[in-house]
Write a protein that holds these residues in place. Sequence first.
Motif, PDB file in Angstrom:
ATOM      1  N   ARG A  12       0.833  -1.203   0.000  1.00  0.00           N
ATOM      2  CA  ARG A  12       0.000   0.000   0.000  1.00  0.00           C
ATOM      3  C   ARG A  12       0.873   1.261   0.000  1.00  0.00           C
ATOM      4  O   ARG A  12       0.569   2.244  -0.680  1.00  0.00           O
ATOM      5  CB  ARG A  12      -0.938   0.002   1.208  1.00  0.00           C
ATOM      6  CG  ARG A  12      -2.114  -0.950   1.068  1.00  0.00           C
ATOM      7  CD  ARG A  12      -3.211  -0.614   2.067  1.00  0.00           C
ATOM      8  NE  ARG A  12      -2.774  -0.817   3.441  1.00  0.00           N
ATOM      9  CZ  ARG A  12      -2.920  -1.958   4.121  1.00  0.00           C
ATOM     10  NH1 ARG A  12      -3.481  -3.014   3.536  1.00  0.00           N
ATOM     11  NH2 ARG A  12      -2.501  -2.062   5.367  1.00  0.00           N
ATOM     12  N   ALA A  13       1.980   1.208   0.743  1.00  0.00           N
ATOM     13  CA  ALA A  13       2.899   2.359   0.767  1.00  0.00           C
ATOM     14  C   ALA A  13       3.535   2.567  -0.599  1.00  0.00           C
ATOM     15  O   ALA A  13       3.732   3.716  -1.036  1.00  0.00           O
ATOM     16  CB  ALA A  13       3.965   2.141   1.829  1.00  0.00           C
ATOM     17  N   ILE A  14       3.877   1.478  -1.282  1.00  0.00           N
ATOM     18  CA  ILE A  14       4.447   1.586  -2.627  1.00  0.00           C
ATOM     19  C   ILE A  14       3.432   2.211  -3.585  1.00  0.00           C
ATOM     20  O   ILE A  14       3.756   3.112  -4.364  1.00  0.00           O
ATOM     21  CB  ILE A  14       4.896   0.194  -3.136  1.00  0.00           C
ATOM     22  CG1 ILE A  14       6.131  -0.288  -2.363  1.00  0.00           C
ATOM     23  CG2 ILE A  14       5.187   0.230  -4.640  1.00  0.00           C
ATOM     24  CD1 ILE A  14       6.546  -1.711  -2.685  1.00  0.00           C
ATOM     25  N   GLU A  15       2.200   1.732  -3.518  1.00  0.00           N
ATOM     26  CA  GLU A  15       1.157   2.238  -4.422  1.00  0.00           C
ATOM     27  C   GLU A  15       0.880   3.722  -4.207  1.00  0.00           C
ATOM     28  O   GLU A  15       0.457   4.426  -5.134  1.00  0.00           O
ATOM     29  CB  GLU A  15      -0.126   1.423  -4.226  1.00  0.00           C
ATOM     30  CG  GLU A  15      -0.006  -0.007  -4.739  1.00  0.00           C
ATOM     31  CD  GLU A  15      -1.173  -0.882  -4.318  1.00  0.00           C
ATOM     32  OE1 GLU A  15      -2.026  -0.386  -3.541  1.00  0.00           O
ATOM     33  OE2 GLU A  15      -1.236  -2.041  -4.762  1.00  0.00           O
ATOM     34  N   ALA A  16       1.137   4.211  -2.985  1.00  0.00           N
ATOM     35  CA  ALA A  16       0.852   5.616  -2.669  1.00  0.00           C
ATOM     36  C   ALA A  16       1.945   6.569  -3.148  1.00  0.00           C
ATOM     37  O   ALA A  16       1.753   7.791  -3.133  1.00  0.00           O
ATOM     38  CB  ALA A  16       0.650   5.779  -1.160  1.00  0.00           C
TER      39      ALA A  16
END
Length: 356
Positions: A12-16
């Motif tokens: 999720r952090a990567i996608e953000a």
Amino acid sequence: MSSEFNAQRILRAIEALPLGQVNIMEVCGTHTMAIAKAGIKTVLPKNVKLLSGPGCPVCVTPAEVIDKILELAMEKDVVIATYGDMVRVPGSSPRDSLQRRRALGAKILIVYSPVDAVDFAENNPDKQVVFLGVGFETTAPGTAAAVLTAKERGIKNFSVFSMLKTVEPALRALKAMDGFNVQGFLCPGHVGSIIGEKGFRFLPEELGIPAVISGFEPEDILLSIYLLLKQIAEGKAQVQNEYERAVSKSGNALAEKILNECFVKRNDIWRGLGLIPMSGLGFREELGEFDAEKRFDLTPSEPKPTACRCGEVITGRLNPCDCPMFGKRCTPEDPVGPCMVSSEGACAASYKYQGV
């Protein structure tokens, strides 16, 4: 907290992260296999592409060097001692390997440590035992220790064919390639345990490329990818050490001391990258008696064209699955090149784990 939950948080952090299309490259064969096994490429956002670099020692060994090994294996009273991966690597001719030469009468000894080859030589003084020294900074100290052990014991029938290479010159050569399109490097934790964080500082400081030294568990790799992408998103370039439990800032002083006692840097040829200045490890003059190249006058022949495209794979120019021979003419059971043989090869990893 479960590993699955941690992985979801990292993803999720990567996608953000505010990123366009990004290419990052791992330069460690163990990372290549771990990424394929865990299916990491399949869960990353589509704008993040992982490329495999020259991180498999067997794979970067040129075919013409393998040809010389195959010739040497047929010499009378010569025993080739090697790690298991090298036995099935073909030379310039398909299907011609140490495995085939063993069937023709060559004496091949598979060892788990170069010191095993030293012990065999000591117990078989009528044989010339040649250890195939393949690897990067990770395995080079063990090879050096074996040579120094043989010298201490006064063993005269042991030598090493050094195919040992160092990582930094290869990364510099990659950066200098036409069309190079990589925004960050996942650096090998095993090599880092020897050369330390300092060994990768040239990437941001001289080449302006972000780098993260990564461990080998799926969470290690995912976190390292996130740290690398975060640097790219923020316009930073530095070395971050995700693998602090094994990699120090300064490296392993004892291992580096042993290396310097045994080897000097020399020009060397890499599959896919050609001649790279000062990228290989050759013997110091005072240890020349253990140099198999000198003992047997092993001068590699001129390169021959082959159907193998491993050179393109290990420089990030070709996805293994895009090779027309992948899974057809070239399989682990009948390999055309080393990337389909080695346990760290990108083609073997893709084949084993559903072509990712």
